[in-house]
Write an enzyme that holds these catalytic residues in place. Structure first.
Site, PDB file in Angstrom:
ATOM      1  N   CYS A   1       4.977  -7.336   2.681  1.00 56.22           N
ATOM      2  CA  CYS A   1       4.579  -6.250   1.775  1.00 56.22           C
ATOM      3  C   CYS A   1       5.290  -6.473   0.443  1.00 56.22           C
ATOM      4  CB  CYS A   1       4.991  -4.924   2.430  1.00 56.22           C
ATOM      5  SG  CYS A   1       4.553  -3.515   1.440  1.00 56.22           S
TER       6      CYS A   1
ATOM      7  N   LEU B   1      -6.918   6.652  -0.344  1.00 59.43           N
ATOM      8  CA  LEU B   1      -7.811   7.803  -0.537  1.00 59.43           C
ATOM      9  C   LEU B   1      -7.057   9.123  -0.314  1.00 59.43           C
ATOM     10  CD1 LEU B   1     -10.757   8.459  -1.219  1.00 59.43           C
ATOM     11  CD2 LEU B   1     -11.220   8.526   1.240  1.00 59.43           C
ATOM     12  N   HIS B   2      -6.562   9.337   0.883  1.00 56.12           N
ATOM     13  CA  HIS B   2      -5.646  10.442   1.221  1.00 56.12           C
ATOM     14  C   HIS B   2      -6.221  11.851   1.158  1.00 56.12           C
ATOM     15  CE1 HIS B   2      -2.843   7.245   1.269  1.00 56.12           C
ATOM     16  NE2 HIS B   2      -2.579   7.222  -0.016  1.00 56.12           N
TER      17      HIS B   2
ATOM     18  N   CYS C   1       6.782   2.989 -10.882  1.00 60.28           N
ATOM     19  CA  CYS C   1       5.328   3.163 -10.991  1.00 60.28           C
ATOM     20  C   CYS C   1       5.063   4.194 -12.077  1.00 60.28           C
ATOM     21  CB  CYS C   1       4.777   3.654  -9.645  1.00 60.28           C
ATOM     22  SG  CYS C   1       2.964   3.660  -9.563  1.00 60.28           S
TER      23      CYS C   1
ATOM     24  N   CYS D   1       2.030   9.986  -7.484  1.00 63.05           N
ATOM     25  CA  CYS D   1       1.537  10.505  -6.203  1.00 63.05           C
ATOM     26  C   CYS D   1       2.679  11.306  -5.566  1.00 63.05           C
ATOM     27  CB  CYS D   1       1.090   9.352  -5.308  1.00 63.05           C
ATOM     28  SG  CYS D   1      -0.145   8.324  -6.120  1.00 63.05           S
TER      29      CYS D   1
ATOM     30  N   GLU E   1      12.246  -4.368  -3.914  1.00 55.80           N
ATOM     31  CA  GLU E   1      12.257  -4.439  -2.453  1.00 55.80           C
ATOM     32  C   GLU E   1      10.984  -5.115  -1.927  1.00 55.80           C
ATOM     33  OE1 GLU E   1      15.090  -0.963  -0.824  1.00 55.80           O
ATOM     34  OE2 GLU E   1      13.083  -0.313  -1.349  1.00 55.80           O
TER      35      GLU E   1
ATOM     36  N   CYS F   1       5.904   2.151   4.476  1.00 56.78           N
ATOM     37  CA  CYS F   1       5.065   2.408   3.311  1.00 56.78           C
ATOM     38  C   CYS F   1       5.547   3.596   2.507  1.00 56.78           C
ATOM     39  CB  CYS F   1       3.676   2.781   3.789  1.00 56.78           C
ATOM     40  SG  CYS F   1       2.518   1.492   3.644  1.00 56.78           S
TER      41      CYS F   1
ATOM     42  N   CYS G   1       4.880  10.067  -2.457  1.00 55.56           N
ATOM     43  CA  CYS G   1       5.365   8.677  -2.487  1.00 55.56           C
ATOM     44  C   CYS G   1       6.728   8.601  -3.157  1.00 55.56           C
ATOM     45  CB  CYS G   1       4.348   7.808  -3.232  1.00 55.56           C
ATOM     46  SG  CYS G   1       4.934   6.128  -3.525  1.00 55.56           S
TER      47      CYS G   1
ATOM     48  N   SER H   1      -3.752  -3.100  -2.513  1.00 57.31           N
ATOM     49  CA  SER H   1      -3.945  -1.658  -2.344  1.00 57.31           C
ATOM     50  C   SER H   1      -3.847  -0.965  -3.697  1.00 57.31           C
ATOM     51  CB  SER H   1      -2.863  -1.109  -1.400  1.00 57.31           C
ATOM     52  OG  SER H   1      -2.936   0.292  -1.333  1.00 57.31           O
TER      53      SER H   1
HETATM   54  N1  SAH Z   1       0.226   1.733  -5.626  1.00 64.56           N
HETATM   55  C1  SAH Z   1      -0.617   1.231  -4.619  1.00 64.56           C
HETATM   56  C2  SAH Z   1       0.107   0.324  -3.626  1.00 64.56           C
HETATM   57  C3  SAH Z   1       1.472   0.747  -3.168  1.00 64.56           C
HETATM   58  S1  SAH Z   1       1.608   2.098  -2.071  1.00 64.56           S
HETATM   59  C4  SAH Z   1      -1.324   2.370  -3.900  1.00 64.56           C
HETATM   60  O1  SAH Z   1      -0.974   3.505  -4.153  1.00 64.56           O
HETATM   61  O2  SAH Z   1      -2.240   2.088  -3.142  1.00 64.56           O
HETATM   62  C5  SAH Z   1       0.991   1.484  -0.505  1.00 64.56           C
HETATM   63  C6  SAH Z   1       0.443   2.574   0.403  1.00 64.56           C
HETATM   64  O3  SAH Z   1       1.494   3.438   0.907  1.00 64.56           O
HETATM   65  C7  SAH Z   1      -0.530   3.501  -0.305  1.00 64.56           C
HETATM   66  O4  SAH Z   1      -1.649   3.789   0.498  1.00 64.56           O
HETATM   67  C8  SAH Z   1       0.303   4.745  -0.485  1.00 64.56           C
HETATM   68  O5  SAH Z   1      -0.491   5.857  -0.720  1.00 64.56           O
HETATM   69  C9  SAH Z   1       1.064   4.785   0.803  1.00 64.56           C
HETATM   70  N2  SAH Z   1       2.243   5.671   0.787  1.00 64.56           N
HETATM   71  C10 SAH Z   1       2.984   6.011  -0.270  1.00 64.56           C
HETATM   72  N3  SAH Z   1       3.990   6.841   0.118  1.00 64.56           N
HETATM   73  C11 SAH Z   1       3.878   6.998   1.451  1.00 64.56           C
HETATM   74  C12 SAH Z   1       4.638   7.700   2.432  1.00 64.56           C
HETATM   75  N4  SAH Z   1       5.726   8.361   2.091  1.00 64.56           N
HETATM   76  N5  SAH Z   1       4.235   7.655   3.715  1.00 64.56           N
HETATM   77  C13 SAH Z   1       3.149   6.911   4.064  1.00 64.56           C
HETATM   78  N6  SAH Z   1       2.407   6.210   3.189  1.00 64.56           N
HETATM   79  C14 SAH Z   1       2.758   6.255   1.893  1.00 64.56           C
HETATM   80 FE1  SF4 Z   2       2.457   4.470  -7.395  1.00 62.72          FE
HETATM   81 FE2  SF4 Z   2       1.059   3.826  -5.153  1.00 62.72          FE
HETATM   82 FE3  SF4 Z   2       3.261   5.374  -5.014  1.00 62.72          FE
HETATM   83 FE4  SF4 Z   2       1.021   6.347  -6.102  1.00 62.72          FE
HETATM   84  S1  SF4 Z   2       1.311   5.694  -3.956  1.00 62.72           S
HETATM   85  S2  SF4 Z   2       3.106   6.569  -6.943  1.00 62.72           S
HETATM   86  S3  SF4 Z   2       0.224   4.534  -7.144  1.00 62.72           S
HETATM   87  S4  SF4 Z   2       3.193   3.227  -5.661  1.00 62.72           S
END
Ligand code: SAH
Ligand code: SF4
Length: 427
Positions: free
Chosen positions: A139, A266-267, A146, A150, A126, A385, A153, A243
């Site tokens: 994007c 960071l989160h 992955c 996380c 996607e 995202c 995600c 990112s």
């Molecule tokens: N793997 C990399 C890039 C892809 S994710 C990373 O983790 O940075 C891109 C961004 O979306 C990251 O900051 C991720 O933490 C955030 N993200 C993932 N799931 C999300 C969600 N459900 N709601 C909002 N942001 C999210």
């Molecule tokens: Fe992978 Fe980024 Fe999603 Fe974490 S936030 S599971 S590193 S895609």
């Protein structure tokens, strides 16, 4: 209103074809080759050495400035050479299985890349386009699935199927430019939204789709160097952002060898919480991550690092967290991006209340960080995202266990052990 256009005959819900039964090795792609490799490709079809540089320039221009998808359109290249190239190589796009346009103009494409060997399946990826008045951001995905887990995600619930190759990463940009009429002398097609400043439709690229780009470093590097090449797609490196969830050992190389802008997921401001949200933190804790940011090549007030912080209700959204965030980032040229959590089916998290996001943002604002909240886009088409997830693979049992363990629900092997194991299998 959401419109969904199927631009190809294939049904996106159809099971992927039985690769073994139907496998036909795809022709080698010219997209994604660097200049030297392009000259080697020309040599392989008999172009004499003294012509290779000039011919490779012509090809580069056709591929990345004009966006051609067929050798027949390369009109300044002799017909017999075009035929030889066509017999050995491809410049075709991947199949676009589905295109969805959100009511806010966000567009999402599902692209299908062929299997590279008889033992593989084709994969679906996607890519999302977000138009704003003064920019258009694409994007881009770096992996299918992955290895990381996380817990907030959607992509994290999916197994890593494989890394995308440089041509597959670039193809996402080229397909989006096709669909948006973003090549010279083209107009934005009806139904598509482009920036209103008269600039190019895709002015910015963020590596924020599926996957962890620093776990696919070589292919991401190759693709981004081509995307930023001044004689081709010509995107400024300041308008490309990578990112990462915090793969500390690769951060320095990202700055030195690719030179794009960096964003850090960071989160959380404490290791105990970040270990749960971003389990990679157990390997590379916050202090090490921030040290890598302080020494990121090229970092300055003019070239700040973006810190992404997903707003999770009752989890990481207290005002004490906001104050600690500001304290932690002191001394690092930083931007802060608060991302309202985008829910997905089956998630246990909720987005923070809007009032709380505003209070959190106030603390961040008062510390001198401007407009820190990212407006959610494309929610009606699950394009925001962290909502991307291809149907190429279902969630494997180990990954479900790893995510549950990260949330403290069951006691089992560490998520990274499982992730490493998976990476080893995939690699
Ligand atoms: N793997 C990399 C890039 C892809 S994710 C990373 O983790 O940075 C891109 C961004 O979306 C990251 O900051 C991720 O933490 C955030 N993200 C993932 N799931 C999300 C969600 N459900 N709601 C909002 N942001 C999210
Ligand atoms: Fe992978 Fe980024 Fe999603 Fe974490 S936030 S599971 S590193 S895609």
């Amino acid at each position: 209103m959401t419109t969904t256009l199927d631009v190809a005959r294939a049904n996106p819900n159809a099971p992927l074809i039985d690769a073994q039964a139907q496998f036909a090795a795809p022709k080698a792609q010219l997209v994604g080759l660097d200049r030297l490799e392009l000259m080697e490709a020309l040599a392989s079809v008999g172009v004499p050495q003294k012509q290779q540089r000039m011919r490779s320039r012509q090809l580069w221009n056709w591929l990345y400035v004009r966006g051609v998808r067929d050798f027949a359109d390369m009109t300044n290249i002799a017909k017999d050479l075009r035929e030889k190239l066509d017999a050995a190589f491809s410049v075709a796009r991947p199949q676009v299985v589905a295109e969805q346009i959100s009511e806010d103009g966000t567009a999402k494409w599902l692209m299908r890349f062929p299997a590279a060997s008889p033992t593989e399946q084709p994969v679906d990826v996607e890519t999302v386009y977000i138009p704003e008045s003064d920019r258009g951001t694409l994007c881009v995905s770096s992996q299918v699935g992955c290895t990381l887990t996380c817990t907030f995600c959607h992509t994290g619930t999916q197994k890593l199927v494989r890394n995308l190759t440089a041509d597959e990463i670039l193809a996402q940009i080229l397909v989006a430019r096709d669909r948006l009429g973003d090549w010279p002398d083209q107009e934005t097609p009806a139904g598509m939204t482009a920036p209103q400043d008269g600039g190019r439709a895709i002015s910015n690229v963020v590596m924020m789709g599926m996957g962890e780009p620093l776990y696919n470093f070589d292919n991401v590097k190759k693709a981004l160097l081509i995307a930023s090449d001044g004689e081709g797609i010509s995107l400024s490196k300041r308008r490309i952002t990578l990112s990462t969830s915090g793969v500390v050992p690769m951060i320095q190389r990202c700055g030195a060898e690719i030179g794009v802008m960096l964003a850090i997921s960071l989160h959380a401001v404490r290791d105990d919480l970040r270990n749960k949200l971003v389990p990679l933190n157990k390997k590379y804790p916050i202090a090490e991550l921030l040290e890598a940011c302080r020494t990121y090549p090229g970092v300055s007030n003019a070239k700040r690092i973006t810190f992404e912080y997903v707003m999770l209700k009752g989890v990481n959204d207290s005002l004490a967290d906001a104050k600690e965030l500001v304290r932690l980032l002191k001394g690092i040229p930083a931007k802060i991006n608060l991302i309202p959590f985008n829910p997905w089916p089956g998630t246990r998290y909720e987005c923070s209340d809007w009032d709380q996001i505003e209070r959190f943002a106030d603390v961040v604002n008062r510390a001198g960080y401007a407009s820190p909240v990212r407006t959610p886009r494309g929610r009606d088409i699950l394009a925001a995202c962290g909502q991307l997830k291809s149907e190429s693979e279902r969630v494997p049992a180990w990954k479900k266990r790893a995510m549950a363990a990260a949330l403290g629900e069951v006691d089992t092997a560490s998520p990274e052990d499982a992730a490493q194991e998976d990476a080893a299998h995939a690699g």
